[in-house]
Motif scaffolding. Sequence first.
Motif, PDB file in Angstrom:
ATOM      1  N   ILE A  68     -19.010-115.828  43.058  1.00  0.00           N
ATOM      2  CA  ILE A  68     -19.347-115.632  44.471  1.00  0.00           C
ATOM      3  C   ILE A  68     -18.073-115.388  45.291  1.00  0.00           C
ATOM      4  N   ALA A  69     -17.018-116.115  44.996  1.00  0.00           N
ATOM      5  CA  ALA A  69     -15.755-115.937  45.722  1.00  0.00           C
ATOM      6  C   ALA A  69     -15.210-114.523  45.511  1.00  0.00           C
ATOM      7  N   PHE A  70     -15.246-114.030  44.278  1.00  0.00           N
ATOM      8  CA  PHE A  70     -14.788-112.670  44.006  1.00  0.00           C
ATOM      9  C   PHE A  70     -15.689-111.644  44.676  1.00  0.00           C
ATOM     10  N   ALA A  71     -16.999-111.890  44.683  1.00  0.00           N
ATOM     11  CA  ALA A  71     -17.942-110.961  45.308  1.00  0.00           C
ATOM     12  C   ALA A  71     -17.721-110.890  46.817  1.00  0.00           C
ATOM     13  N   VAL A  72     -17.512-112.033  47.440  1.00  0.00           N
ATOM     14  CA  VAL A  72     -17.246-112.045  48.882  1.00  0.00           C
ATOM     15  C   VAL A  72     -15.941-111.319  49.195  1.00  0.00           C
ATOM     16  N   ALA A  73     -14.927-111.543  48.378  1.00  0.00           N
ATOM     17  CA  ALA A  73     -13.648-110.852  48.587  1.00  0.00           C
ATOM     18  C   ALA A  73     -13.818-109.344  48.444  1.00  0.00           C
TER      19      ALA A  73
END
Length: 127
Positions: A68-73
């Motif tokens: 999720i963190a990579f997707a948001v970034a």
Amino acid sequence: MLKGTKIYSIFTGSCPKCHNESMYQRKNPYILNDVLKINDNCSHCGMKYRLEPSFFYGSMYVSYGVGIAFAVAAFLISYLFLETTLFTAFLAIVGTLIILGPIIMRLSRNIWINLFVSYDKKATKNS
């Protein structure tokens, strides 16, 4: 990144107890057959990496958060900074998760084992 910190062990994939060797049989995460193959024990301090059967199943929860963190970034970079369309931002998210999938899997395993094992200076001196 200083040796002896959890951050060092998480980002390098080294033994969480002594930080002297990699937990993984191959350092390259993009050899997909071997992406999750780890050594049984550390050759320096003797730590057993699989603390119990199915120990790394818990890393799937961590993997969700890291993904999720990579997707948001990816979304923020593509949609807000590069000012693309929503569809292009979606494609950027999918591409990011596919390309960085092996890294996300290893990173989540590293985070999971470091939640339970701490660095031990004595283990380093014994090696």
